[in-house]
Design a protein around this motif. Structure first.
Motif, PDB file in Angstrom:
ATOM      1  N   VAL A 126       0.836  -1.201   0.000  1.00 29.00           N
ATOM      2  CA  VAL A 126       0.000   0.000   0.000  1.00 29.00           C
ATOM      3  C   VAL A 126       0.870   1.249   0.000  1.00 29.00           C
ATOM      4  O   VAL A 126       0.619   2.207  -0.749  1.00 29.00           O
ATOM      5  N   ILE A 127       1.903   1.262   0.818  1.00 28.21           N
ATOM      6  CA  ILE A 127       2.797   2.427   0.874  1.00 28.21           C
ATOM      7  C   ILE A 127       3.518   2.618  -0.454  1.00 28.21           C
ATOM      8  O   ILE A 127       3.642   3.740  -0.964  1.00 28.21           O
ATOM      9  N   ALA A 128       3.992   1.541  -1.045  1.00 31.22           N
ATOM     10  CA  ALA A 128       4.701   1.633  -2.326  1.00 31.22           C
ATOM     11  C   ALA A 128       3.770   2.109  -3.439  1.00 31.22           C
ATOM     12  O   ALA A 128       4.167   2.884  -4.309  1.00 31.22           O
ATOM     13  N   GLY A 129       2.517   1.666  -3.400  1.00 35.16           N
ATOM     14  CA  GLY A 129       1.562   2.097  -4.424  1.00 35.16           C
ATOM     15  C   GLY A 129       1.216   3.563  -4.274  1.00 35.16           C
ATOM     16  O   GLY A 129       1.023   4.273  -5.275  1.00 35.16           O
ATOM     17  N   ALA A 130       1.166   4.059  -3.051  1.00 26.95           N
ATOM     18  CA  ALA A 130       0.829   5.462  -2.826  1.00 26.95           C
ATOM     19  C   ALA A 130       2.008   6.382  -3.121  1.00 26.95           C
ATOM     20  O   ALA A 130       1.819   7.539  -3.503  1.00 26.95           O
ATOM     21  N   ALA A 131       3.220   5.890  -2.959  1.00 29.17           N
ATOM     22  CA  ALA A 131       4.402   6.730  -3.121  1.00 29.17           C
ATOM     23  C   ALA A 131       4.705   7.008  -4.588  1.00 29.17           C
ATOM     24  O   ALA A 131       5.258   8.057  -4.928  1.00 29.17           O
ATOM     25  N   GLY A 132       4.381   6.089  -5.462  1.00 29.72           N
ATOM     26  CA  GLY A 132       4.700   6.289  -6.870  1.00 29.72           C
ATOM     27  C   GLY A 132       6.151   5.921  -7.136  1.00 29.72           C
ATOM     28  O   GLY A 132       6.809   5.284  -6.326  1.00 29.72           O
ATOM     29  N   PRO A 133       6.660   6.355  -8.292  1.00 29.94           N
ATOM     30  CA  PRO A 133       8.048   6.004  -8.620  1.00 29.94           C
ATOM     31  C   PRO A 133       9.043   6.791  -7.754  1.00 29.94           C
ATOM     32  O   PRO A 133       8.812   7.930  -7.375  1.00 29.94           O
TER      33      PRO A 133
END
Length: 103
Positions: free
Chosen positions: A80-87
């Motif tokens: 979830v954190i990685a998806g929200a952070a973006g590239p």
């Protein structure tokens, strides 16, 4: 003075009142000595270690289940954190941590 029972077959203590009654009436004092313990498997000596071992195994499986649950929650949180952070880009190299939803 040594208060321990000496080894060997000796009579147990006879209360004074019983001894005096036997002396006065002339009746014999009967002492019952139990024989050898019964032969066979002492189940209590065997079952206690198996019960302890079973409890240890059940506790171990419980710990493994809790660890799997925590790791699963951590993986979902990281996703979830990685998806929200973006590239994320460092020094010209861009790394996309999670794929976007495609419909």
């Amino acid at each position: 003075m040594d208060h321990r029972t000496p080894p060997g077959n000796i009579a147990p203590h006879i209360p004074a009142a019983d001894w005096q009654r036997a002396q006065a009436t002339g009746k014999p004092v009967v002492i019952v000595v139990h024989g050898t313990p019964p032969t066979g498997i002492p189940w209590r000596r065997l079952l206690i270690p198996f019960a302890v071992a079973g409890a240890v195994v059940a506790g171990g499986w419980g710990l493994v289940a809790c660890l799997c649950l925590l790791l699963d929650a951590a993986a979902h949180t990281a996703t979830v954190i990685a998806g929200a952070a973006g590239p994320i880009g460092i020094g010209g190299i861009t790394l996309k941590l999670a794929r976007g939803k495609t419909t």
